[in-house]
Design a protein around this motif. Structure first.
Motif, PDB file in Angstrom:
ATOM      1  N   GLU A   1       0.850  -1.209   0.000  1.00 21.15           N
ATOM      2  CA  GLU A   1       0.000   0.000   0.000  1.00 21.15           C
ATOM      3  C   GLU A   1       0.882   1.254   0.000  1.00 21.15           C
ATOM      4  O   GLU A   1       0.594   2.229  -0.678  1.00 21.15           O
ATOM      5  CB  GLU A   1      -0.902  -0.024   1.245  1.00 21.15           C
TER       6      GLU A   1
ATOM      7  N   ASP B   1      -5.673  -7.719  -3.485  1.00 25.74           N
ATOM      8  CA  ASP B   1      -6.781  -8.682  -3.443  1.00 25.74           C
ATOM      9  C   ASP B   1      -6.463  -9.778  -2.417  1.00 25.74           C
ATOM     10  O   ASP B   1      -5.734 -10.721  -2.710  1.00 25.74           O
ATOM     11  CB  ASP B   1      -6.961  -9.295  -4.848  1.00 25.74           C
TER      12      ASP B   1
ATOM     13  N   GLN C   1      -7.669 -12.233   5.888  1.00 20.83           N
ATOM     14  CA  GLN C   1      -8.220 -11.200   4.992  1.00 20.83           C
ATOM     15  C   GLN C   1      -8.474  -9.922   5.793  1.00 20.83           C
ATOM     16  O   GLN C   1      -8.181  -8.814   5.340  1.00 20.83           O
ATOM     17  CB  GLN C   1      -9.550 -11.667   4.393  1.00 20.83           C
TER      18      GLN C   1
ATOM     19  N   ARG D   1      -6.795  -6.239   5.074  1.00 19.38           N
ATOM     20  CA  ARG D   1      -7.601  -5.020   4.862  1.00 19.38           C
ATOM     21  C   ARG D   1      -7.227  -3.959   5.893  1.00 19.38           C
ATOM     22  O   ARG D   1      -7.078  -2.780   5.580  1.00 19.38           O
ATOM     23  CB  ARG D   1      -9.103  -5.348   4.983  1.00 19.38           C
ATOM     24  N   TRP D   2      -7.065  -4.398   7.135  1.00 20.09           N
ATOM     25  CA  TRP D   2      -6.727  -3.457   8.216  1.00 20.09           C
ATOM     26  C   TRP D   2      -5.374  -2.787   7.942  1.00 20.09           C
ATOM     27  O   TRP D   2      -5.226  -1.573   8.085  1.00 20.09           O
ATOM     28  CB  TRP D   2      -6.712  -4.191   9.560  1.00 20.09           C
TER      29      TRP D   2
ATOM     30  N   ARG E   1      -3.920  -2.220   5.151  1.00 22.02           N
ATOM     31  CA  ARG E   1      -4.036  -1.223   4.061  1.00 22.02           C
ATOM     32  C   ARG E   1      -4.732   0.045   4.542  1.00 22.02           C
ATOM     33  O   ARG E   1      -4.324   1.159   4.200  1.00 22.02           O
ATOM     34  CB  ARG E   1      -4.802  -1.830   2.876  1.00 22.02           C
TER      35      ARG E   1
ATOM     36  N   ASP F   1     -14.965  -0.174  10.667  1.00 19.99           N
ATOM     37  CA  ASP F   1     -13.738  -0.907  10.292  1.00 19.99           C
ATOM     38  C   ASP F   1     -13.183  -1.649  11.513  1.00 19.99           C
ATOM     39  O   ASP F   1     -12.728  -2.791  11.416  1.00 19.99           O
ATOM     40  CB  ASP F   1     -12.668   0.062   9.771  1.00 19.99           C
TER      41      ASP F   1
END
Ligand SMILES: C[S@@+](CC[C@H](N)C(=O)[O-])C[C@H]1O[C@@H](n2cnc3c(N)ncnc32)[C@H](O)[C@@H]1O
Length: 494
Positions: free
Chosen positions: A359, A389, A398, A402-403, A405, A418
């Protein structure tokens, strides 16, 4: 060497008799006598800069109070003493330390095992072999700190050692031979002859402090030299003599205090001439980052040696962090703390780092940790995580990707929903804090590397799976093996 109490034994197997004197009152030694030594321990640890990242050995560690204090400063500790009963107390105080019963003249550790070795009144003029062993087990650039008694007779607290002279003449003479290492020049000569550099003599604070004459006599009687006196005059007479000498020192409303001169020696194991690969890499540094190489101090060599022992070459990022190795040690300490608090596995850390680094656009950490993630999952899954992805990962991982990023992109855009998604994935609030701190510390590391132009090592690039390499379409280009062709320009490579 004749001392049956085994203080400073040099002969083969004689060390096994040490416990008879030093171990017989191990609990009293630990609780009544050793606490007085804290001034000495704190002063020496401070001078040696003991801290996180150090692997420290204390030779003749007694009941392990010095090790406990070194552990509090962040060092990973090991200790050796000839007395099994003292080592039992040391283990109770330092359950995570590597503690062994043995002879300081034949240390049971490999060459180059420790960054720091200490010995508090454990190595003497009669034990030069232990100094050779100290040199052997230290890493190049490692530091040693030894203490030995100074000029006892002129010390204000000389009276406190007087009862030891009740031993036989031969044993008293042996005690005098042992402390000869404290004479001006003696330690400097021995350490230099054995191969140490940067030898320095310092004064170290030492004070015996006891509540009353009886407590002093009991504490003193728990030591090895006292046992030698007790063998001659008997315990009762020893205690009587000690109480008598201390009575004259009683002060109203104050503890009995005996300040005794203690000499410290600091020295360094010479660094090897920089390994060819290390020197070459240092010369290349301007091609592999924007900064010139720092001078090769022993701290720098320690950093490079860790790379050479670990990955077999000096990493470009280490050439950069060589400007402040202590900060890298502390950052590594913070990352381990967050790892432990978040109960993060290596695979989970590889998810977090790969996602956060990609990121941020950090090609270096994406290559290094994408490779680890590929090993934990598959190259396809790792490549997909790099490209944003995470669907190939398990549900909980997953959530981590996500966290990471979210934290790396714009922390102020993170919402309560979130955070709830992290709770729903199975993390409690303490773990969420630790995971966030972990990602933030990694981002700090990446930011320094990226801003100062550290190019990913060509060795790393060469060992990264194809799919992972191709997924990294951002950041700085890997260094080539032909450094002349390196530009170090911040262009995207692939
Ligand atoms: C003066 S005490 C110092 C103990 C401890 N460093 C302290 O600060 O209290 C000396 C220590 O050396 C240990 N010792 C004596 N000879 C030894 C040898 N050959 N190998 C290992 N330890 C030895 C004794 O058991 C004792 O714990």
């Amino acid at each position: 060497m004749t001392s049956e109490a085994g203080i400073g034994q040099t002969g083969k197997e004689q060390w096994r008799m040490v416990d008879e004197g030093w171990g017989r009152r191990a609990v009293e030694f630990a609780a009544l006598c050793e606490p007085s030594n804290v001034r000495e321990y704190v002063a020496m640890h401070q001078r040696l800069g003991v801290g996180t990242g150090d692997r420290l050995l204390d030779i003749a560690c007694g009941s392990g109070l010095a090790l406990e204090l070194a552990g509090i400063r962040g060092a990973r500790c090991a200790g050796l003493d000839a007395s099994p009963r003292l080592i039992a107390v040391a283990k109770d105080r330092n359950p995570d330390a590597d503690l062994r019963v043995g002879d300081m003249n034949a240390l049971p550790w490999e060459d180059d095992s420790f960054s720091v070795v200490t010995s508090f009144r454990g190595i003497w003029g009669t034990t030069p072999q232990a100094v050779e062993e100290t040199l052997r087990v230290l890493l190049p650039g490692g530091r040693v700190g030894l203490t030995v008694w100074g000029h006892i007779k002129v010390s204000p607290g000389a009276w406190a050692m007087a009862p030891f002279t009740l031993a036989t003449e031969e044993k008293v003479q042996n005690q005098a031979d042992m402390v000869a290492l404290g004479r001006p020049g003696a330690g400097e000569t021995l350490l230099s002859e054995i191969g140490f550099t940067e030898v320095e003599r310092i004064e170290v604070p030492f004070v015996f402090e006891f509540a009353d004459p009886e407590a002093y006599a009991r504490g003193l009687a728990a030591t090895g030299p006292a046992f030698e006196a007790i063998q001659t005059v008997g315990e009762e007479a020893f205690i009587e003599a000690a109480v008598e000498v201390a009575r004259q020192q009683v002060r109203d409303g104050l503890p009995i205090r005996a300040q005794i001169a203690l000499v410290g020696y600091l020295a360094t194991k010479p660094t090897r001439p920089l390994a060819r690969s290390t020197a070459d890499r240092a010369a290349e540094v301007q091609s592999v980052s924007f900064l010139a190489p720092p001078p090769p101090t022993h701290e720098v060599q320690r950093l490079f040696d860790a790379d050479l022992n670990g990955v077999g070459y000096v990493m470009n990022m280490s050439l950069l962090w060589a400007h402040l190795p202590s900060a890298l040690d502390r950052l590594a300490g913070l990352l381990s703390e967050a790892t432990e608090a978040g109960s993060l596995s290596t695979a989970q850390r590889s998810v977090l780092i790969t996602a956060a680094a990609s990121e941020l656009g950090d090609s270096y950490c994406s290559l290094a940790w994408g490779t680890k993630l590929a090993a934990a999952t598959s190259p396809e899954v790792a490549a997909a995580v790099i490209q944003g992805d995470p669907s190939g990962l398990e549900g909980i991982d997953q959530a981590l990707a996500r966290w990471a990023r979210l934290v790396a992109t714009e922390p102020n855009a993170v919402t309560a929903e979130d955070v709830q998604a992290m709770r729903d994935a199975g993390f409690d609030d303490s773990q969420i804090f630790a995971i966030t701190a972990f990602v933030a510390f990694r981002l700090a590391f990446s930011t320094v590397n990226d801003a100062l132009g550290a190019l990913p090592d060509h060795e790393l690039d060469a060992s990264t799976p194809e799919q992972v390499r191709h997924a990294i379409t951002f950041g700085r280009p890997p260094a080539t093996s032909d450094v002349e062709n390196r530009t170090g320009k911040p262009d995207a490579v692939r």
